[in-house]
Design a protein around this motif. Structure first.
Motif, mmCIF file in Angstrom:
data_model
loop_
_atom_site.group_PDB
_atom_site.id
_atom_site.type_symbol
_atom_site.label_atom_id
_atom_site.label_comp_id
_atom_site.label_asym_id
_atom_site.label_seq_id
_atom_site.Cartn_x
_atom_site.Cartn_y
_atom_site.Cartn_z
ATOM 1 N N PHE A 189 -28.691 20.309 -2.406
ATOM 2 C CA PHE A 189 -27.574 19.401 -2.668
ATOM 3 C C PHE A 189 -28.063 18.239 -3.545
ATOM 4 C CE2 PHE A 189 -24.839 20.143 1.435
ATOM 5 C CZ PHE A 189 -24.596 21.447 1.027
ATOM 6 N N ALA A 190 -27.221 17.866 -4.511
ATOM 7 C CA ALA A 190 -27.566 16.701 -5.334
ATOM 8 C C ALA A 190 -26.309 15.888 -5.607
ATOM 9 C CB ALA A 190 -28.182 17.158 -6.655
ATOM 10 N N SER A 191 -26.479 14.581 -5.678
ATOM 11 C CA SER A 191 -25.360 13.718 -6.045
ATOM 12 C C SER A 191 -25.632 13.116 -7.415
ATOM 13 C CB SER A 191 -25.190 12.594 -5.020
ATOM 14 O OG SER A 191 -24.193 11.693 -5.479
ATOM 15 N N LEU A 205 -31.990 17.054 4.613
ATOM 16 C CA LEU A 205 -32.565 15.938 3.856
ATOM 17 C C LEU A 205 -33.686 16.402 2.918
ATOM 18 C CD1 LEU A 205 -32.699 13.097 6.531
ATOM 19 C CD2 LEU A 205 -30.863 13.739 4.989
ATOM 20 N N ASP A 206 -34.412 17.444 3.342
ATOM 21 C CA ASP A 206 -35.506 17.951 2.497
ATOM 22 C C ASP A 206 -34.968 18.685 1.270
ATOM 23 O OD1 ASP A 206 -34.445 19.859 4.310
ATOM 24 O OD2 ASP A 206 -36.163 21.170 3.979
ATOM 25 N N PRO A 216 -37.289 9.858 0.511
ATOM 26 C CA PRO A 216 -38.601 10.170 1.106
ATOM 27 C C PRO A 216 -38.676 11.600 1.651
ATOM 28 C CG PRO A 216 -37.860 8.014 1.821
ATOM 29 C CD PRO A 216 -36.725 8.603 1.051
ATOM 30 N N GLU A 217 -37.538 12.119 2.131
ATOM 31 C CA GLU A 217 -37.552 13.456 2.746
ATOM 32 C C GLU A 217 -37.491 14.594 1.730
ATOM 33 O OE1 GLU A 217 -35.466 11.027 3.453
ATOM 34 O OE2 GLU A 217 -35.618 10.551 5.596
ATOM 35 N N GLU A 261 -40.733 21.174 -3.253
ATOM 36 C CA GLU A 261 -40.021 22.350 -3.797
ATOM 37 C C GLU A 261 -38.662 21.932 -4.350
ATOM 38 O OE1 GLU A 261 -41.534 22.460 -0.845
ATOM 39 O OE2 GLU A 261 -43.145 23.807 -1.447
ATOM 40 N N THR A 262 -37.955 21.108 -3.556
ATOM 41 C CA THR A 262 -36.626 20.677 -3.990
ATOM 42 C C THR A 262 -36.739 19.843 -5.262
ATOM 43 O OG1 THR A 262 -35.795 20.679 -1.740
ATOM 44 C CG2 THR A 262 -34.589 19.317 -3.323
#
Ligand code: NAI
Length: 297
Positions: A125-127, A144-145, A168-169, A173-174
């Motif tokens: 997920f990205a905003s 969160l990761d 921070p989380e 990889e993300t």
């Protein structure tokens, strides 16, 4: 990209306004399968028309004397795009969800909380938020990761930068997958922590506000400040031209939000002149008047 990060192929973009339709266009043009979601068919039809218009401008530059190539290119990009009103359906097969809806924390949280339950576990997920802390939005999810920020710039097909934001989380990889996505859609990426304004707006908005304060003190006119910054600092637009282009309500909205979070930071202090113009609905280019007057079309 690290070996465990899955490359992003399918993208769901929620919000088909100025930013969402631009992001959808560059993602589809670079081979991603893109689903764009908005609240009504009418809005979606408008977004589809605006993407086609924008692609029309792209192909005129890309294939100036080749109408056949122009048509093929537009058809190919449009074949990578589907537009719909069903957000839950859209995220079920998405590797990446990019949220570009209204700049309101509660609305964004409510959307992400719903999507979190519907999306597969690998989905990132990205905003695209400009001014809300990514961590506050991510708090509505249990991933969160697999959450970060992808901050594009307007107009998306033209502007070459994406700021990739980590909380921070956010896992390595993300982050790598988000960075690779930014590059895959033809942008240069920079990394930034979840700090107000990230890099560009953190420097740009206080600069625009300082220009307003300089004029408020009667030290120079907007026209002379703009001329000075263009010819003396090499900026393509002066701070007043830029504020009018961005929208004075948007500038005020950003500075108000930051001031609430850091009331003692003088860089985030209010401007009487800016507040007055916004109150008078003089919002810049879009309303026909801001610091300058514009022809209303
Ligand atoms: P916009 O107002 O042009 O588009 C927002 C779209 O989201 C609208 O079409 C609206 O119908 C839709 N929407 C609202 N709630 C929804 C929901 N629950 N589900 C589906 N669709 C929904 O806004 P814009 O300018 O595209 O901004 C979107 C986001 O991008 C905001 O977070 C903004 O801060 C950010 N952003 C804006 C930039 C700009 O220059 N306008 C630059 C970078 C980021």
């Amino acid at each position: 990209m690290s070996s465990s990060a899955k490359p992003i192929k399918t993208v769901a973009i929620i919000g088909s306004g100025l930013m969402g339709s631009g992001i959808a266009q560059v993602a589809a043009a670079n081979g991603h399968q893109v689903t764009v979601v908005d609240q009504s068919q009418e809005i979606i039809d408008k977004a589809s028309a605006s993407i086609q218009k924008s692609l029309g401008r792209v192909v005129k530059k890309k294939f100036p004397d080749d109408p056949k190539a122009q048509q093929t290119y537009v058809a190919d990009v449009m074949a990578h795009l589907s537009l719909q009103t069903d957000a839950i359906g859209a995220v079920k097969s998405a590797d990446l969800v990019i949220e570009a809806i209204v700049e309101n924390l509660d609305t964004k949280k409510s959307l992400f909380s719903t999507l979190d339950k519907a999306a597969p576990s690998h989905t990132i997920f990205a905003s695209n938020t400009s001014s809300i802390p990514i961590k506050d939005i991510a708090a509505a999810t249990s991933r969160l990761d697999r959450f970060g920020g992808l901050h594009f710039f307007n107009p998306v097909p033209v502007m070459k930068l994406v700021e990739v934001i980590r909380i921070p989380e956010t896992s390595d990889e993300t982050y790598s997958a988000l960075e690779a996505f930014g590059k895959a859609v033809g942008k240069t990426t920079v990394q930034c922590k979840d700090t107000p304004g990230f890099i560009v707006n953190r420097l740009l908005v206080p600069y625009m506000m300082e220009a307003v304060r300089l004029v408020e003190r009667g030290e120079a006119t907007p026209r002379d400040v703009d001329t000075a910054m263009k010819l003396g600092a090499g900026y393509p637009m002066g701070p007043f031209e830029l504020s009018d282009y961005v929208g004075l309500d948007t500038v005020k909205f950003i500075i108000d939000g930051w001031m609430e979070r850091e009331p003692d930071n003088p860089l985030f202090s209010q401007s009487t002149l800016l507040n007055k113009l916004v109150e008078e609905k003089k919002l810049g280019v879009k309303s026909g008047e801001g610091f300058y007057s514009y022809d209303k079309k």
